[in-house]
Enzyme design. Structure first.
Site, PDB file in Angstrom:
ATOM      1  N   CYS A  72       0.219 -28.188 -29.530  1.00 15.68           N
ATOM      2  CA  CYS A  72      -1.130 -28.737 -29.703  1.00 15.68           C
ATOM      3  C   CYS A  72      -1.567 -28.586 -31.159  1.00 15.68           C
ATOM      4  CB  CYS A  72      -2.104 -28.014 -28.768  1.00 15.68           C
ATOM      5  SG  CYS A  72      -3.810 -28.504 -29.034  1.00 15.68           S
TER       6      CYS A  72
ATOM      7  N   CYS B 226      -5.147 -27.497 -31.688  1.00 18.07           N
ATOM      8  CA  CYS B 226      -5.422 -26.074 -31.419  1.00 18.07           C
ATOM      9  C   CYS B 226      -4.810 -25.175 -32.501  1.00 18.07           C
ATOM     10  CB  CYS B 226      -4.820 -25.625 -30.087  1.00 18.07           C
ATOM     11  SG  CYS B 226      -4.905 -26.811 -28.778  1.00 18.07           S
ATOM     12  N   ASP B 227      -3.584 -25.457 -32.898  1.00 18.29           N
ATOM     13  CA  ASP B 227      -2.826 -24.494 -33.704  1.00 18.29           C
ATOM     14  C   ASP B 227      -2.540 -24.948 -35.136  1.00 18.29           C
ATOM     15  OD1 ASP B 227      -2.714 -22.875 -31.442  1.00 18.29           O
ATOM     16  OD2 ASP B 227      -0.950 -23.948 -30.695  1.00 18.29           O
TER      17      ASP B 227
END
Ligand code: NAP
Length: 309
Positions: free
Chosen positions: A134, A137-138
């Site tokens: 992701c 997200c990261d």
């Protein structure tokens, strides 16, 4: 737990919460079962520009929260719980959850799809240690670093462009010589100076010590092998439908998606499938929300035919 709900919805993504909104507005007693937080896969998307009504775009997490709030305004409930078993064949559907047993006269399957893995040795152990699924997200963990993205679809290209804004260098690895992604990305790809595409390339090995240190690559045309040093890899090779719970009860298509036509009806009376988990030509937020509305139309019809229990 003897109460029988009119409708229970498995999954709180855009399809699930749209079904909840429509059901609650028409007076049904409706509960959404969600494992984590509203939004599903959409909740992991940093910027959504193709959902109408938001001229500046919107982040998927916020949109998910707003969809939940919209449904709850009319009385839909959310139960944060994991479903461990589903018995869907009878007139009263039973859902075993981490918060107890739920019964329903009709069920909407809105479980979506989860990221596919590459299936390489060490992939699970290196997840969070260089292997990621992701970018929204990261991606921030790779500020000023070198990252690879695997895939050639809309997600991979979107991820590569997002990462190019934070990373020093991004290498998009695609197994063919043309992208599956929409041409809408072509201009941005051409303009991103720190982003390169390696065509006809597959990852054959994850190189690592405690963390990922690089990738072993192979050219699919010439067979030549090579290594690429990188700090991280984002695997963006599509998603697999989350159907484990109802496999063997609900008919699936050859790719594993729930077989349901535009009415969202499955092979089981009173069971409807919406959003990414359903067989469909285009998986987008806008098509997911449409499914949610359609499912409730046919669920209402089904419940009316069943009469009051
Ligand atoms: P996708 O469209 O199925 O693309 C998956 C990509 O991964 C393809 O390029 C595929 O290669 C490649 N791939 C699959 N398995 C692989 C493997 N084992 N090793 C290497 N490469 C592999 O999936 P997606 O990009 O996640 O998109 C899913 C759906 O969401 C699509 O319908 C997409 O249009 C939609 N979506 C839309 C947007 C948007 O409109 N902005 C954004 C994100 C997603 P091949 O091309 O060779 O098959």
């Amino acid at each position: 737990m003897d109460r029988v709900h009119d409708l229970v919805i498995l999954g709180g993504g855009p399809a699930g919460y749209t079904a909840a909104l429509y059901a609650a507005r028409s007076g049904m007693d409706v509960t959404v079962l969600e494992k984590l937080s509203a939004g599903g896969q959409m909740g992991l998307t940093a910027q959504i520009d193709n959902y109408p009504g938001f001229p500046q775009g919107i982040d998927g997490f916020t949109l998910g929260q707003q969809m939940q709030a919209g449904a709850e305004r009319f009385g839909a409930r959310t139960l944060l719980a994991e479903v461990t078993a589903a018995r869907l064949t009878g007139p009263v559907k039973e859902l075993e959850t981490s918060e107890g047993l739920l019964k329903a006269r009709a069920v909407v399957l809105a479980t979506g799809a989860t990221p596919r893995h590459l299936g390489l040795a060490g992939e699970e152990a290196l997840t969070g240690r260089g292997v990621n699924y992701c970018a929204a997200c990261d991606g921030m963990f790779y500020k000023g670093k070198t990252v690879a993205v695997v895939g050639g679809g809309n997600s991979a290209v979107g991820d590569a462009l997002l990462l190019a804004r934070v990373a020093k260098e991004v290498i998009l690895l695609h197994r063919r010589d043309t992208l599956r992604a929409s041409s809408i990305y072509d201009k941005a790809l051409a303009e991103a100076e720190n982003l390169t595409i390696r065509w006809n390339t597959v990852v054959t090995e994850l190189l690592h010590d405690q963390r990922l240190t690089g990738l072993a690559l192979q050219d699919t045309v010439t067979g030549e092998t090579d290594t690429l040093s990188c700090d991280g890899v984002f695997v963006s090779v599509g998603r697999a439908p989350a159907t484990e719970l109802f496999r063997g009860q609900v008919t699936l298509d050859p790719a594993g998606y729930v077989q349901a036509d535009e009415t969202t009806r499955t092979n089981l009376p009173g069971v409807f499938a919406v959003g990414d988990v359903r067989t469909k030509p285009l998986r987008q937020v806008v098509t997911a929300v449409a499914d949610g509305a359609v499912a409730v139309h046919f669920a209402e019809e089904y419940l009316a035919q069943q009469g009051t229990p």
